[in-house]
Design a protein around this motif. Structure first.
Motif, PDB file in Angstrom:
ATOM      1  N   LYS A 211     -13.855   1.077  27.601  1.00 19.57           N
ATOM      2  CA  LYS A 211     -14.073   0.168  28.638  1.00 19.57           C
ATOM      3  C   LYS A 211     -15.113  -1.385  28.133  1.00 19.57           C
ATOM      4  N   ALA A 212     -16.433  -0.822  26.818  1.00 22.59           N
ATOM      5  CA  ALA A 212     -16.611  -1.985  26.317  1.00 22.59           C
ATOM      6  C   ALA A 212     -15.812  -3.044  25.750  1.00 22.59           C
ATOM      7  N   LEU A 213     -14.007  -2.608  25.446  1.00 26.54           N
ATOM      8  CA  LEU A 213     -13.878  -3.431  24.840  1.00 26.54           C
ATOM      9  C   LEU A 213     -13.503  -4.863  25.886  1.00 26.54           C
ATOM     10  N   TYR A 214     -13.121  -4.198  27.090  1.00 28.04           N
ATOM     11  CA  TYR A 214     -12.594  -6.254  27.855  1.00 28.04           C
ATOM     12  C   TYR A 214     -13.902  -6.529  29.183  1.00 28.04           C
ATOM     13  N   ASN A 565      -3.722  -2.583  34.150  1.00 25.26           N
ATOM     14  CA  ASN A 565      -2.742  -1.296  33.771  1.00 25.26           C
ATOM     15  C   ASN A 565      -3.678  -0.635  32.323  1.00 25.26           C
ATOM     16  N   TYR A 566      -3.266  -1.919  31.643  1.00 26.48           N
ATOM     17  CA  TYR A 566      -3.586  -1.813  30.119  1.00 26.48           C
ATOM     18  C   TYR A 566      -5.102  -2.119  29.283  1.00 26.48           C
ATOM     19  N   LYS A 567      -5.906  -2.508  30.200  1.00 26.43           N
ATOM     20  CA  LYS A 567      -7.288  -2.673  29.956  1.00 26.43           C
ATOM     21  C   LYS A 567      -8.219  -1.947  29.432  1.00 26.43           C
ATOM     22  N   PHE A 568      -7.929  -0.410  30.205  1.00 31.00           N
ATOM     23  CA  PHE A 568      -8.628   0.888  29.780  1.00 31.00           C
ATOM     24  C   PHE A 568      -7.804   1.214  28.912  1.00 31.00           C
ATOM     25  N   ILE A 569      -7.874   1.744  27.541  1.00 27.74           N
ATOM     26  CA  ILE A 569      -7.483   2.187  27.056  1.00 27.74           C
ATOM     27  C   ILE A 569      -6.200   3.878  27.249  1.00 27.74           C
ATOM     28  N   PRO A 570      -7.061   4.753  27.542  1.00 23.41           N
ATOM     29  CA  PRO A 570      -6.736   5.584  27.680  1.00 23.41           C
ATOM     30  C   PRO A 570      -6.319   6.224  28.467  1.00 23.41           C
ATOM     31  N   ASN A 571      -6.096   5.064  29.505  1.00 21.97           N
ATOM     32  CA  ASN A 571      -5.074   5.477  30.600  1.00 21.97           C
ATOM     33  C   ASN A 571      -3.854   4.818  30.288  1.00 21.97           C
ATOM     34  N   SER A 572      -3.624   3.759  30.145  1.00 23.63           N
ATOM     35  CA  SER A 572      -1.837   3.418  28.899  1.00 23.63           C
ATOM     36  C   SER A 572      -2.387   3.407  27.712  1.00 23.63           C
ATOM     37  N   PRO A 573      -2.024   3.499  26.552  1.00 24.50           N
ATOM     38  CA  PRO A 573      -2.256   3.970  25.657  1.00 24.50           C
ATOM     39  C   PRO A 573      -0.941   2.760  25.200  1.00 24.50           C
ATOM     40  N   LEU A 574      -0.443   2.089  23.865  1.00 23.67           N
ATOM     41  CA  LEU A 574       0.310   1.759  23.654  1.00 23.67           C
ATOM     42  C   LEU A 574       1.080   1.864  22.447  1.00 23.67           C
ATOM     43  N   GLY A 575       0.463   2.643  21.544  1.00 19.15           N
ATOM     44  CA  GLY A 575       0.595   3.363  20.457  1.00 19.15           C
ATOM     45  C   GLY A 575      -0.551   4.814  20.054  1.00 19.15           C
ATOM     46  N   MET A 576      -0.006   6.001  19.534  1.00 20.60           N
ATOM     47  CA  MET A 576      -0.858   7.017  19.387  1.00 20.60           C
ATOM     48  C   MET A 576      -0.884   7.281  17.883  1.00 20.60           C
ATOM     49  N   ARG A 577      -1.815   7.240  17.157  1.00 18.75           N
ATOM     50  CA  ARG A 577      -2.343   7.760  15.777  1.00 18.75           C
ATOM     51  C   ARG A 577      -2.376   9.067  15.094  1.00 18.75           C
TER      52      ARG A 577
END
Length: 677
Positions: A211-214, A565-577
């Protein structure tokens, strides 16, 4: 004879004023010209932005003019003038000439009343329409036939411009929009947001740290409450039904052969004494199957480690139970693998991580197909061709122009800033360098009817609220479609009294043929369901509604909520490592190591933030700041359209007041009138 001439210079045009002398000639209905008269003294002309200049001239009596001709005298310098409209007063009568274009030398404009070509009786006007189209076919030329190495290969064709600055000026953003995007530098602006996020980024040790990222970014619209319970199945289903990818699923008619989901897996989720097969027959099971579309599409490598990023060819099943609640039934992350089947009955870490992989696949499908291809790219041939083939006095040009004019600008941003292999997006999205591959794959089977959303809902089996409740996207788009169809039908039938009128409109047929052969079917002769010749009023109405609806309502549905939709990454990641886990392998450490790192996350947040940006001077659905139609009958139709939208807005707000998760993306007051972001 005395005439009063009024010029309106555009408010928001970049350098819209002119310091050159303007000369004007009036042409009467009998073809008699007045001769050119200077309305400013040469070298002293100085029109001001958003200024109405009024002049009285005395010239030969030509009656109420049907054509006006301009000259900009640029003997010593080059200049342009962005003129909105001109009005002429003659003996108490008024004639309005909508222009809304740049004037750089000479231009002729007919009076504002729209007319189909076979109804034009004045020879001067007939000649002018032919000259205008001939000039525009050169001005708005198609890009030369792309080659396999070009970004345009396998896509709908676009205007002949490789960069934003090469676009015809009427396709470029106005001054306020341009400043909002740091000039026209979308890529510069995108990188700026990325750098700002990086300055505040901290190490990620738990999910809440994302959450700190946004946190430093200003909010976009209303705060969506679903982030408070993002990890729950209720929020998961809410994102599937009413998120930014609301067409990703359909009613399930049979379990795919690659799915290994059994009755035993879901026995505790299905209602008592039921089976998967029985509930499929009852129409209560829905499926999101990304396997066939994502299969074989290359994934990018991690920007630092070189390891491949992951986006699974997964399948999700959803179930409407006897309590009329839609719930997740199962997710399979690897086709054919029992080890990668997960249900809500599994350990919470296993199930949560499975949902993250599913959302990653859904998000990549959304970005490159539902958003990029199905709203942006497929509209551009229509946008280019409407300027190429229809004169400004054609009713279909006047109807479509406000909805299509800005499409080439945004698409040029995408081609230069998001699709190239070196683009910032390649750092954070699993399918990015191969995004063009994925979109091209989807375009091979694309048909224009895919954009008829009520038809698609029926095909998907998701149109009936009795079978699928709480699908607010469906409820709102159906309401919008009916209202827009009513508006378009009223306008079109004002000019076309029968199907015969459509069949005789040679300008309309030139447009349809140009779109079909040069825009959509240039590569394979597959015109994607676009007829080369329109023959009925209903056919013309449907095409116009599709284009207008896609550029407004559908684009808002898949774009406006991107940041939320995308700001909180665990909710909607666009890539998985990491590759997908098997049953029993997930824990907090595995989840954090699978999710995007800081750089990947900042990339996704920056892209979604900029793509959700709204210009300060945005025009919204039902607003007509450009007075292209001048007939009172059409203006009355526009007022009725606005009234219908206001009624829909009240209905949506009343419904939302009763929901835990209000669906606000399609409130008419929030739907931009074109694709400009």
């Amino acid at each position: 004879m005395s005439y009063t001439i009024a010029f309106q210079t555009a408010k928001a045009g970049c350098e819209s004023t002119t310091r050159l002398a303007i000369q004007l000639e009036l042409v009467g209905g009998n073809g008699k010209p007045s001769g050119y008269y200077a309305v400013e003294n040469i070298f002293e002309a100085n029109t001001f932005k958003d200024k109405r200049d009024v002049y009285d001239i005395t010239c030969d009596d030509v009656g109420l003019p049907i054509i006006i001709r301009f000259k900009l005298l640029n003997w010593c310098e080059t200049d342009e003038w962005l003129c909105d409209f001109v009005t002429v007063e003659y003996n108490g009568q008024f004639a309005e000439f909508p222009i809304y274009d740049w004037i750089d030398s000479n231009v002729e404009v007919t009076r504002g009343e729209a007319c189909i070509p076979q109804n034009v009786t004045n020879n001067q006007v007939k000649k002018l329409r032919l000259q205008e189209v001939a000039k525009n076919r050169s001005k708005f030329a198609w890009i030369p036939m792309p080659k396999p190495i070009d970004i345009g290969w396998g896509f709908p064709r676009h205007v002949n411009a490789s960069t934003y600055q090469q676009l015809p000026k009427i396709f470029q953003r106005d001054e306020i929009r341009a400043n909002h995007f740091v000039g026209s530098g979308f890529e510069i602006d995108l990188n700026s947001v990325f750098q700002d996020i990086g300055k505040t980024a901290k190490s990620i040790n738990k999910l809440e740290d994302y959450k700190a990222l946004y946190a430093s970014l200003p909010p976009k619209g209303e705060k969506q409450p679903n982030l408070n319970d993002w990890y729950t199945d209720k929020a998961f289903v809410q994102h599937v039904l009413n998120g930014v990818s609301p067409l990703c699923f359909k009613r399930c008619n049979a379990i795919p052969p690659t799915a290994r989901i059994t009755n035993m897996d879901v026995a505790l989720i299905l209602d008592d004494h039921t089976t998967i097969e029985g509930e499929i027959r009852a129409g209560k099971i829905f499926i999101a199957d990304f396997h066939e579309t994502l299969k074989g599409v290359p994934r990018v490598k991690h920007y630092a480690t070189g390891n491949p990023l992951h986006c699974q060819d997964c399948i999700g099943l959803f179930y409407v139970n006897n309590s009329r609640r839609c719930v997740p039934l199962a997710i399979q992350l690897v086709p054919g693998s029992r080890d990668h089947v997960f249900t809500p009955n599994d350990r919470k870490e296993d199930w949560l991580l499975a949902k993250m992989y599913f959302r990653c696949a859904q998000s990549n499908m959304h970005q490159w197909i539902e958003n990029l291809l199905d709203t942006h790219l497929v509209l551009e041939p229509f946008a280019v061709s409407v300027f190429r083939c229809l004169p400004r006095s054609h009713p279909v040009f006047k109807l479509l122009r406000p909805f299509l004019r800005m499409v080439p600008a945004k698409n040029t941003d995408v081609r230069t800033s998001l699709l190239p292999p070196h683009a910032l997006s390649s750092q954070g999205i699993s399918i990015c360098k191969s995004a063009a591959h994925l979109a091209r794959k989807a375009y091979r089977t694309f048909k224009l009817s895919d954009l008829n959303i009520p038809l698609q809902l029926r095909k998907n089996g998701t149109d009936d609220p009795n079978f699928l409740p709480n699908y607010q996207y469906r409820n709102d788009v159906v309401g919008h479609w009916k209202i827009m169809e009513k508006y378009v039908n009223s306008v079109i039938r004002h000019y076309y009294k029968s199907d015969v009128d459509v069949g005789r409109d040679f300008e309309l047929h030139a447009w349809a043929k140009d779109v079909a052969k040069e825009g959509l079917g240039w590569q394979s002769s597959d015109t994607k369901g676009m007829s080369e010749k329109l023959t009925t009023i209903n056919q013309l109405v449907e095409i116009c509604v599709i284009l207008m609806f896609t550029s407004t309502v559908q684009h808002a549905a898949v774009n406006s909520g991107q940041f939320e939709n995308y700001k909180f990454i665990p909710n909607s990641p666009l890539g998985m490592r990491l590759p997908p886990h098997k049953k029993g392998e997930a824990n907090e450490s595995r989840i954090l190591n699978s999710l995007p790192d800081n750089v990947m996350s900042a990339t996704a947040i920056a892209i979604s933030y900029k793509l959700s940006s709204i210009s300060p001077n945005e025009v919204y659905l039902g607003q007509f700041p450009e007075r292209l139609f001048t007939e009172q009958k059409i203006i009355d139709i526009q007022h009725n359209y606005m009234s219908d939208l206001q009624a829909l807005e009240a209905k949506i707000k009343a419904r939302n007041s009763k929901l835990d998760h209000p669906y606000t993306f399609l409130l008419p007051s929030r739907v931009p009138n074109s694709i400009a972001i």
